[in-house]
Design an enzyme around this catalytic site. Sequence first.
Site, short mmCIF file in Angstrom:
data_model
loop_
_atom_site.label_atom_id
_atom_site.label_comp_id
_atom_site.label_asym_id
_atom_site.label_seq_id
_atom_site.Cartn_x
_atom_site.Cartn_y
_atom_site.Cartn_z
N CYS A 136 23.28 -0.50 18.10
CA CYS A 136 22.69 -0.52 16.75
C CYS A 136 21.30 0.10 16.77
CB CYS A 136 22.63 -1.96 16.25
SG CYS A 136 21.86 -2.13 14.63
N CYS A 139 18.69 -1.70 14.53
CA CYS A 139 18.24 -2.99 15.09
C CYS A 139 17.25 -2.75 16.24
CB CYS A 139 19.41 -3.79 15.68
SG CYS A 139 20.87 -3.89 14.68
N ASP A 140 17.56 -1.82 17.12
CA ASP A 140 16.85 -1.73 18.40
C ASP A 140 16.01 -0.48 18.59
OD1 ASP A 140 18.02 -4.15 19.14
OD2 ASP A 140 19.81 -3.16 19.92
#
Length: 319
Positions: A136, A139-140
């Site tokens: 992701c 997200c990261d």
Amino acid sequence: MSKNEMYDLIIVGGGPAGLSAGIYAMRAALKTVLIESGVPGGQVAITKEVENYPGFIEIGGFDLCEKFLLHAKHYELEILEKEAVATDPGIEYHSVRLADGTLLKAHAVILAAGGTARKLNIPGENEHFGSGVSYCATCDGFFFRDKIVAVVGGGDTALEDALYLSKITRKVYLIHRREAFRGSRILQQRVFAEPRIEIIYNTVVTAINGDDSGVRAISLKDTQSGAQRDIDTEGVFIFVGFTPNNTLVPAGIKTNGTGYVITDEKCETDIPGIFAVGDLRQKYANQIVLAAADGCTAALAAAHYVETRKDAQTCQAAG
Ligand code: NAP
């Protein structure tokens, strides 16, 4: 719970979508049970940090799930730690079968089973998940500011997320197993025009190498020449497809070519009273906030559906 207990609503799946549905259902006074076989929180529970859920500049995925769960429990949502194995649509009621043979009945069912990112299944992938390996970018990606990362895949997600990462990181290697991308033309053109993306065609990643502090390099193999080499990278973003967990979706419910459930704007499927939410449902993007929003929508729509059904049954009984 007893075998013959009738619920207003059964929610299958305890990720952000399912728990959000649970909160709204309890507040709407629906007699509700949520079934979750694993750790509540779904994919988010295994996400290291979340930085894009409104209200939390930074929060651990597990901690965020814990808050969702506590919120749902605050309204005394019944949570069954069991495995659901089938959804059986019915005229009078719908039912959900559990692995232990129990049959739960309800007027409405919300399917919130999520999905699973496809893996490469190579050495180092599991070991470095959360410390260099990610599925992701939104997200990261932020954790790799000004670093060198690798993106694996050639579909829309890989192209889109390589572009996203190119704005944050120093350099992105985009590694694809063929010499033509599957992703859309417009994304390809943007990728070709981005100087911070270096494309490596006809190449597969054979191993992810690192130590306790994270990923250090990946091993590559040219699919045409067979030549092998390592490149230094601190992050590996794997986008080789995502599989919605649709085994509980009953026959007769429309899905798209990749298995996502098609719903209307109420998250209702082709079968009245059966809803699909979160990563299981076809929509523009898969994000925690959208999963929570789906849960809200479906629970409100389910409340209306249940009320209408109960009114109709009361009228019928009264003759
Ligand atoms: P996808 O279209 O299935 O693409 C997966 C990519 O991973 C393909 O390039 C495939 O290579 C590669 N791949 C699969 N297994 C691999 C393996 N073991 N090793 C190396 N590479 C592997 O998946 P997606 O990109 O996640 O997209 C899923 C769906 O969502 C698509 O329909 C896509 O159009 C849609 N989507 C749309 C948007 C948008 O419109 N903005 C954004 C994201 C996703 P091959 O090409 O060689 O098969």
